[in-house]
Design a protein around this motif. Structure first.
Motif, PDB file in Angstrom:
ATOM      1  N   LEU A 432       0.797  -1.194   0.035  1.00  0.00           N
ATOM      2  CA  LEU A 432      -0.112   0.083   0.041  1.00  0.00           C
ATOM      3  C   LEU A 432       0.817   1.207   0.213  1.00  0.00           C
ATOM      4  N   GLN A 434       3.389   1.659  -1.750  1.00  0.00           N
ATOM      5  CA  GLN A 434       4.278   1.873  -3.241  1.00  0.00           C
ATOM      6  C   GLN A 434       3.983   3.388  -3.720  1.00  0.00           C
ATOM      7  N   LYS A 436       2.799   4.338  -6.346  1.00  0.00           N
ATOM      8  CA  LYS A 436       1.640   4.425  -7.018  1.00  0.00           C
ATOM      9  C   LYS A 436       0.103   4.786  -6.402  1.00  0.00           C
ATOM     10  N   TYR A 437       0.351   4.452  -5.040  1.00  0.00           N
ATOM     11  CA  TYR A 437      -0.663   4.608  -4.357  1.00  0.00           C
ATOM     12  C   TYR A 437      -0.450   6.071  -3.262  1.00  0.00           C
ATOM     13  N   LYS A 438       0.559   6.863  -3.634  1.00  0.00           N
ATOM     14  CA  LYS A 438       1.112   7.785  -2.725  1.00  0.00           C
ATOM     15  C   LYS A 438      -0.134   9.214  -2.554  1.00  0.00           C
ATOM     16  N   HIS A 439      -1.062   9.249  -3.606  1.00  0.00           N
ATOM     17  CA  HIS A 439      -2.380   9.926  -3.605  1.00  0.00           C
ATOM     18  C   HIS A 439      -3.156   9.463  -2.487  1.00  0.00           C
ATOM     19  N   LEU A 440      -3.144   8.228  -2.234  1.00  0.00           N
ATOM     20  CA  LEU A 440      -4.135   7.685  -1.313  1.00  0.00           C
ATOM     21  C   LEU A 440      -3.401   7.708   0.084  1.00  0.00           C
ATOM     22  N   VAL A 465      -4.599   8.109   5.971  1.00  0.00           N
ATOM     23  CA  VAL A 465      -5.023   8.372   4.585  1.00  0.00           C
ATOM     24  C   VAL A 465      -4.756   9.782   4.143  1.00  0.00           C
ATOM     25  N   VAL A 469      -9.479  11.132   1.266  1.00  0.00           N
ATOM     26  CA  VAL A 469      -9.660   9.722   0.749  1.00  0.00           C
ATOM     27  C   VAL A 469     -10.389   9.072   1.608  1.00  0.00           C
ATOM     28  N   VAL A 474     -10.029   3.603  -1.813  1.00  0.00           N
ATOM     29  CA  VAL A 474      -8.721   2.607  -1.573  1.00  0.00           C
ATOM     30  C   VAL A 474      -9.234   1.379  -1.912  1.00  0.00           C
ATOM     31  N   GLU A 477      -9.062   1.211  -5.906  1.00  0.00           N
ATOM     32  CA  GLU A 477      -7.870   1.213  -6.464  1.00  0.00           C
ATOM     33  C   GLU A 477      -6.919   0.016  -6.109  1.00  0.00           C
ATOM     34  N   THR A 478      -6.947  -0.496  -4.772  1.00  0.00           N
ATOM     35  CA  THR A 478      -6.045  -1.514  -4.607  1.00  0.00           C
ATOM     36  C   THR A 478      -6.645  -2.882  -4.078  1.00  0.00           C
TER      37      THR A 478
END
Length: 511
Positions: A432, A434, A436-440, A465, A469, A474, A477-478
């Motif tokens: 989580l 990563q 690519k999830y830094k906007h979350l 979060v 968010v 979450v 997307e995940t």
């Protein structure tokens, strides 16, 4: 069931059978039970209500919906929401189950959706030592049940509502591996203990007893707890209801800080008493190893917080919810509690609440117990339980004794479960966090330490979060469905790994 039928038949003809035949029947019956427990189910059966709700929501969807469209429809559906309103964790889990059922019906892979909201446990399918422990536990419980009923016919009420002394002793001696009570203190805890149908039931009994005691004295009880407290505790003390005037209760929430691992400190306690007079009817609820925080308090903060409570108010009750303490390595739990269990003055104001739900993964068995070295305190806090029940049922005695009889021999299996959860927690954290999830997720998860991530510490991961968010975003997307936890320092999502039955995130972290 077949087992119950055989048991009743044996009891009805007991007096007319020679002893040798009775023992042969008992032997055969126990072997039958043992055979039936060789395959421990790893997941719950399909839920009819979930399927019904899935069919209902599917009528509102366009053909071939994607996962985001399914989630949106489920989250906004009033019929789904009405099943368990105001119960955030259970509603979130229900929404996830309905979404997964719909996704499966549309040809999607159910593994795309990981339901990590509720803190339940399913038996992992790949842990041989843990499954051996489960088989041994159920087999030993069956033996004790049959042997005791054949020989004693113990079917009356438990008028003291405590469970048998043998069962309580057996389990508390087992617990002491993680507590380190001096022998004389342990004996007091054994004497002043009560088995309950789960730790939550024990918390409810204690909270009710505190309230009734205050009402009896025409007073108000003040419940004090940090903002990271166990979700069910808030329900027990009815935090969201405006009932202070009619029910005689006052609820105080202490703000915790990420730098303190979202746990209470002595500063928080002293600051409270600077602004509030101590009351004869007052309790502090503390979870040293946290749900929802997924972190453990430092030994220094736990000791100094309890010392500050005792110094400021010798009448305050300290409820230590220690149900997760035995999910950490033994040396860590001993270090955490060593000063507490050796302080006679402090122990006069403490009651411990325990459970096998998370330490052994036995959530569905509802195996709880509370205990206190101080007999007067225990008697006072046991008053609601003894007034409204006649004990949790004899089966709990057999289950507790079965766990105690196994002693430390079964610990390899339990530790195997704890290591699996730790690997999945660490894997989920890496997954989580990563880029690519830094906007979350907030990049600064200050409350999480390397020690807590790299060692067993229960089944929870709590992540802060970013603004705007929520769990639905979450999830979409995940694929990981957690439950939102509002804490003063921000919005967090708690993920529980108890429903993961085979390696998922630990594998992803290696990719």
């Amino acid at each position: 069931s077949r087992s119950v039928y055989v048991l009743k038949s044996m009891q009805s003809i007991k007096r007319n059978l020679p002893s040798l035949i009775r023992h042969q029947l008992r032997f055969n019956f126990i072997n039958t039970l043992h055979t039936n427990t060789q395959q421990v189910p790893s997941s719950s059966p399909k839920n009819d209500k979930v399927e019904e709700l899935a069919r209902h929501v599917m009528k509102t969807l366009t053909p071939n919906p994607n996962l985001s469209q399914i989630l949106k429809s489920v989250w906004e559906n009033d019929t789904v929401t009405s099943v368990c309103p105001n119960l955030v964790i259970r509603l979130t889990t229900l929404r996830g189950e309905v979404s997964r059922a719909i996704w499966r019906n549309h040809g999607g892979n159910p593994l795309d959706i990981q339901l990590l909201a509720v803190g339940s446990v399913d038996a992992p399918t790949h842990l041989p030592k843990y499954r051996e422990f489960l088989n041994s536990f159920y087999h030993r419980t069956s033996q004790l049940l049959l042997e005791d009923q054949i020989n004693n016919y113990k079917i009356g009420y438990d008028l003291l509502s405590r469970g048998t002394p043998e069962a309580r002793r057996s389990v508390l001696e087992l617990f002491n591996r993680h507590y380190g009570f001096p022998e004389d203190v342990l004996e007091k805890c054994i004497s002043n203990s009560a088995i309950t149908a789960g730790g939550m039931r024990g918390l409810k009994d204690i909270a009710d007893a505190l309230l009734h005691d205050a009402k009896k004295n025409n007073s108000t009880h003040t419940y004090i707890q940090p903002d990271n407290s166990f979700g069910t505790w808030w329900n027990i003390i009815e935090k969201d209801k405006d009932i202070e005037s009619s029910y005689g209760r006052r609820i105080v929430t202490i703000t915790t800080q990420p730098k303190n691992l979202l746990h209470i400190t002595a500063y928080d306690v002293n600051n409270y008493y600077k602004e509030n007079k101590p009351s004869k009817h007052e309790s502090w609820y503390i979870t040293p190893v946290g749900n929802p925080s997924g972190t453990k308090i430092t030994p220094q903060d736990l000791l100094q917080s309890c010392q500050a409570i005792v110094q400021n108010n010798p009448d305050a009750v300290i409820i230590l919810d220690t149900v997760y303490v035995r999910t950490v390595p033994t040396q860590h739990s001993i270090r955490l509690l060593s000063e507490i269990v050796n302080d006679e003055k402090m122990l006069k104001q403490i009651i411990f609440v325990e459970s096998f739900s998370k330490s052994h993964g036995l959530c569905g068995e509802r195996l709880g117990i509370y205990f206190a070295p101080n007999e007067a305190l225990f008697t006072r806090l046991h008053s609601a339980n003894i007034a409204y029940s006649a004990g949790p049922g004899r089966i709990k005695d057999y289950q507790f004794q079965a766990l105690g009889d196994a002693g430390h021999q079964h610990w390899d299996g339990v530790e195997e479960l704890h290591r699996f959860w730790q690997q999945e927690r660490k894997g989920l954290y890496k997954f989580l966090m990563q880029d690519k999830y830094k906007h979350l997720f907030d990049r600064n998860q200050e409350h999480i330490t390397e020690e807590d991530i790299d060692n067993p510490l229960g089944l929870y991961l709590l992540l802060k979060v970013n603004s705007g968010v929520g769990s639905q975003l979450v999830f979409s997307e995940t694929g990981a469905l957690g439950v939102e936890v509002p804490i003063a320092s921000g919005k967090y999502i708690r993920f529980s790994l108890g429903s993961v039955t085979s390696p998922v995130y630990s594998k992803l972290a290696l990719v």
